[in-house]
Design an enzyme around this catalytic site. Sequence first.
Site, mmCIF file in Angstrom:
data_model
loop_
_atom_site.group_PDB
_atom_site.id
_atom_site.type_symbol
_atom_site.label_atom_id
_atom_site.label_comp_id
_atom_site.label_asym_id
_atom_site.label_seq_id
_atom_site.Cartn_x
_atom_site.Cartn_y
_atom_site.Cartn_z
ATOM 1 C CG ASP A 141 -52.247 -42.526 10.677
ATOM 2 O OD1 ASP A 141 -51.049 -42.513 10.326
ATOM 3 O OD2 ASP A 141 -52.908 -43.576 10.797
ATOM 4 C CE LYS A 144 -55.541 -46.165 13.721
ATOM 5 N NZ LYS A 144 -54.836 -45.007 13.108
ATOM 6 C CG ASP A 169 -54.020 -44.843 7.564
ATOM 7 O OD1 ASP A 169 -53.011 -45.145 8.217
ATOM 8 O OD2 ASP A 169 -54.411 -45.504 6.586
ATOM 9 C CG ASN A 170 -55.060 -47.059 10.001
ATOM 10 O OD1 ASN A 170 -54.540 -46.099 10.542
ATOM 11 N ND2 ASN A 170 -54.363 -47.950 9.300
ATOM 12 C CD GLU A 199 -50.009 -49.191 7.922
ATOM 13 O OE1 GLU A 199 -50.972 -48.984 7.155
ATOM 14 O OE2 GLU A 199 -50.025 -48.874 9.118
#
Length: 214
Positions: A141, A144, A169-170, A199
């Site tokens: 997380d 990136k 995540d993401n 989120e």
Amino acid sequence: TQSTRPQRLLSAVQKNATRGDPCSVVKAIDQFCRSKEWAMNVGDEKGCILDSVVSEVNPTTVLELGTYCGYSTVRIANLLPPHAKLITLEFNPDFAAIARQVIAWSGLEEKVQLVEGASGDLIPKMKEDFGVKTFDLVFLDHWKDRYLPDTKLMEACGLLRKGSILLADNVICPGTPDYLEYVRSSPRYESQYFKSHLEYTKVEDGLEKSVFLG
Ligand SMILES: C[C@H](C[C@H]1O[C@@H](n2cnc3c(N)ncnc32)[C@H](O)[C@@H]1O)NC(=O)c1cc(-c2ccc(F)cc2)cc(O)c1O
Ligand SMILES: [Mg+2]
């Protein structure tokens, strides 16, 4: 002097959550982010997917890359069996200082080791300096564009074993295209996408769960 968003998030936890009650800390952060200020926590919707993966893996050793304010740190640590350990790495000292206080408020500091520094520098030290053999679960997380190099670094450092789980995540927003391509095309991983939303928004995002096959 002006407070920062992480400082305001911590104040909301100290005001609205009960010391020693991790669930109330998670709720207080989600309420703050929905009603007051957006913040880049994994959030409640993706957080439920995170919870289900953690519960399924029931890990003894967990690595989290990118602590931020400690929201997912608290969610994960709250589900760990006794004697399990979560090592979380945070590059930004101001964020790390806030996260330590959020983790302390939840009463989970025994299960968490927050290390300040860059993942690229710390991953090669995991075995020698932190007594880690392999990780059962890694939650990615952080920046990136570090997901792929750090995954390759963990492979090279022998920190993954047959069955280790990577949860990222993401993968849609902000997006990690090179990482997705790698774990979805490599014969050394079995990947699964959990569609969700960024989120506290209606924007698409999701988590990618990848099993290392050894
Ligand atoms: C990167 C951040 C999370 C934290 O990671 C630490 N960090 C970094 N690189 C390293 C390292 N190499 N080693 C250790 N720690 C490290 C940092 O200092 C942040 O505290 N996360 C995000 O940027 C993030 C952004 C969004 C987002 C989405 C849509 C938008 F319009 C705007 C933002 C959503 C998310 O869900 C995120 O997670
Ligand atoms: Mg994130």
